[in-house]
Design an enzyme around this catalytic site. Structure first.
Site, PDB file in Angstrom:
ATOM      1  N   GLU A  72      45.864  46.920  41.817  1.00 53.75           N
ATOM      2  CA  GLU A  72      44.903  48.005  41.552  1.00 53.75           C
ATOM      3  C   GLU A  72      45.528  49.392  41.652  1.00 53.75           C
ATOM      4  O   GLU A  72      44.991  50.286  42.308  1.00 53.75           O
ATOM      5  CB  GLU A  72      43.696  47.885  42.489  1.00 53.75           C
ATOM      6  N   HIS A 105      36.455  40.403  37.275  1.00 55.55           N
ATOM      7  CA  HIS A 105      35.180  40.445  38.002  1.00 55.55           C
ATOM      8  C   HIS A 105      34.129  40.977  37.023  1.00 55.55           C
ATOM      9  O   HIS A 105      34.053  42.188  36.785  1.00 55.55           O
ATOM     10  CB  HIS A 105      35.286  41.354  39.228  1.00 55.55           C
ATOM     11  N   ASN A 145      48.533  43.285  39.222  1.00 56.67           N
ATOM     12  CA  ASN A 145      47.173  42.727  39.191  1.00 56.67           C
ATOM     13  C   ASN A 145      46.146  43.858  39.206  1.00 56.67           C
ATOM     14  O   ASN A 145      46.261  44.794  40.003  1.00 56.67           O
ATOM     15  CB  ASN A 145      47.000  41.848  40.451  1.00 56.67           C
ATOM     16  N   ASP A 159      34.955  35.977  38.454  1.00 48.90           N
ATOM     17  CA  ASP A 159      33.581  35.663  38.852  1.00 48.90           C
ATOM     18  C   ASP A 159      32.657  36.483  37.947  1.00 48.90           C
ATOM     19  O   ASP A 159      33.074  37.492  37.381  1.00 48.90           O
ATOM     20  CB  ASP A 159      33.305  35.873  40.350  1.00 48.90           C
ATOM     21  N   GLU A 176      40.978  36.481  39.338  1.00 54.97           N
ATOM     22  CA  GLU A 176      39.869  36.611  40.310  1.00 54.97           C
ATOM     23  C   GLU A 176      38.519  36.455  39.610  1.00 54.97           C
ATOM     24  O   GLU A 176      37.551  37.177  39.923  1.00 54.97           O
ATOM     25  CB  GLU A 176      39.936  37.965  41.027  1.00 54.97           C
TER      26      GLU A 176
HETATM   27  C1  XIL Z   1      37.953  40.954  48.484  1.00 46.88           C
HETATM   28  C2  XIL Z   1      37.650  39.780  49.413  1.00 46.88           C
HETATM   29  O1  XIL Z   1      37.155  38.698  48.653  1.00 46.88           O
HETATM   30  C3  XIL Z   1      36.639  40.213  50.444  1.00 46.88           C
HETATM   31  O2  XIL Z   1      36.419  39.183  51.401  1.00 46.88           O
HETATM   32  C4  XIL Z   1      37.114  41.480  51.155  1.00 46.88           C
HETATM   33  O3  XIL Z   1      36.107  41.946  52.045  1.00 46.88           O
HETATM   34  C5  XIL Z   1      37.459  42.566  50.152  1.00 46.88           C
HETATM   35  O4  XIL Z   1      38.390  42.084  49.235  1.00 46.88           O
HETATM   36  N1  XIL Z   1      40.039  42.712  44.182  1.00 46.88           N
HETATM   37  C6  XIL Z   1      41.030  42.093  44.909  1.00 46.88           C
HETATM   38  C7  XIL Z   1      40.675  41.213  46.056  1.00 46.88           C
HETATM   39  O5  XIL Z   1      42.207  42.167  44.532  1.00 46.88           O
HETATM   40  O6  XIL Z   1      41.641  41.267  47.085  1.00 46.88           O
HETATM   41  C8  XIL Z   1      39.318  41.566  46.617  1.00 46.88           C
HETATM   42  O7  XIL Z   1      38.986  40.586  47.607  1.00 46.88           O
HETATM   43  C9  XIL Z   1      38.280  41.613  45.510  1.00 46.88           C
HETATM   44  C10 XIL Z   1      38.631  42.671  44.511  1.00 46.88           C
END
Ligand code: XIL
Length: 318
Positions: free
Chosen positions: A132, A209, A173, A241, A239
């Site tokens: 990020e 996401h 990422n 969802d 990631e």
């Molecule tokens: C999230 C976790 O799932 C949570 O449990 C935590 O509180 C915050 O981080 N992008 C990412 C992940 O790269 O590391 C994040 O994970 C979600 C967003």
């Protein structure tokens, strides 16, 4: 019976996997499905390899929690995506409120990377080296890393990771790079930046996401993935969802299934897309409700660990 990983591998992908987290591992029904290698050939620790977990005090490294997930992957015969080395979030205060110069912060960053990559050497399929690093408009995020070191923190981080383990795949990422635009273009420029230093970068992770009903189309996602692989790097969905405003309805669950299939399908039709990771598999343990109030039901299994229509949507797209 064919599951998600079985189908992905049969179609030529390296893995289908899921995130998990240490507190969930006391739930035996959860662990049974997490360890079902028909569905999951890969896992990612959701928190326990992050900086606050692994170097809470300067140069004091704690791997207990991360090792629990790494050992589970090993016991199950699953690949491990290691996450992450350099990020603006979940940093201990000694990092964020330290008084650093360019030289001292580079030393801190390299020490962290070298320790983690060495500790997990031979155990990770890939590391998310920088996470990020971009704003929505494609400019660099104003993190302690960028503010103190400048954009060179990125190639320096990749070089340190490569030096500690020449065999692990090294990824940039980020989120909102799943469709064309300023941020995706900037992510490609990060790939080119690292390459211009003569430093290895193996892949780009697209977090993915998403929100039900507003994910980019399969063709838009596939075209975007191809623009990354044209730079001679792999891509992975890291990631995935797809959340909704609660309560869930049959119509939303149906749309969610279609939306999961779009992203999975885009990876399937992209040669350099190595695999797909969902950001936990059950709504019971999703990060979404805590982070986006009023939203949830983002995973392919529900709160009771029962498969939702999204499961079939994914399986059919593989
Ligand atoms: C999230 C976790 O799932 C949570 O449990 C935590 O509180 C915050 O981080 N992008 C990412 C992940 O790269 O590391 C994040 O994970 C979600 C967003």
């Amino acid at each position: 019976a064919s599951g998600l990983d079985t189908a992905a591998v049969a179609a030529g992908k390296v893995y289908f996997g899921t995130a998990t987290d240490n507190p969930e591992l006391t739930d035996t029904a959860y662990v049974a499905q997490l360890s079902n290698t028909n569905d999951f050939g890969q896992i990612t620790p959701g928190n326990s390899q992050k900086w606050d977990a692994t170097e809470p005090q300067q140069n004091t490294f704690t791997y207990t929690q991360g090792d629990v997930i790494a050992d589970l992957a090993k016991a199950n015969g699953q690949k491990l995506r290691c996450h992450n080395l350099v990020w603006h979030s979940q940093l201990p205060s000694w990092v964020t409120s330290g008084t650093w110069t360019n030289t001292t912060l580079i030393a801190v960053m390299k020490n962290h990377i070298t320790n983690l990559v060495t500790h997990y050497k031979g155990q990770c399929y890939a590391w998310d080296v920088v996470n990020e690093g971009l704003n929505e408009d494609g400019t660099y995020r104003e993190s302690v890393w960028y503010e103190t070191i400048g954009e060179a923190y990125i190639p320096i981080a990749f070089a340190a990771a490569a030096a500690a383990d020449p065999n692990v795949k090294l990824y940039y990422n980020d989120y909102n790079i799943e469709y064309s635009g300023s941020k995706a273009t900037a992510a490609r420029n990060i790939v080119k930046l690292v390459q211009s230093y003569g430093v290895k970068i193996d892949g780009v992770g697209l977090q993915s996401h998403f929100i039900v009903g507003s994910t980019p189309s399969k063709s838009a996602q596939a075209a975007n993935l191809a623009a990354f692989t044209a730079l001679a790097v792999d891509v992975a969905i890291t990631e995935l969802d797809i959340r909704m405003t609660l309560p869930s309805t049959a119509a939303l669950l149906s749309q969610q299934s279609t939306d999961y299939a779009s992203t999975v399908g885009a990876c399937m039709e992209t040669d350099g897309c190595v695999g797909i990771t969902i950001w936990d598999w059950t709504d019971k343990n999703s990060w979404v409700p805590n982070t986006f109030p009023g939203q949830g039901a983002a995973c392919p299994w529900d709160d009771n660990l029962v498969k939702k229509p999204a499961y079939t949507g994914i399986l059919t797209a593989l």
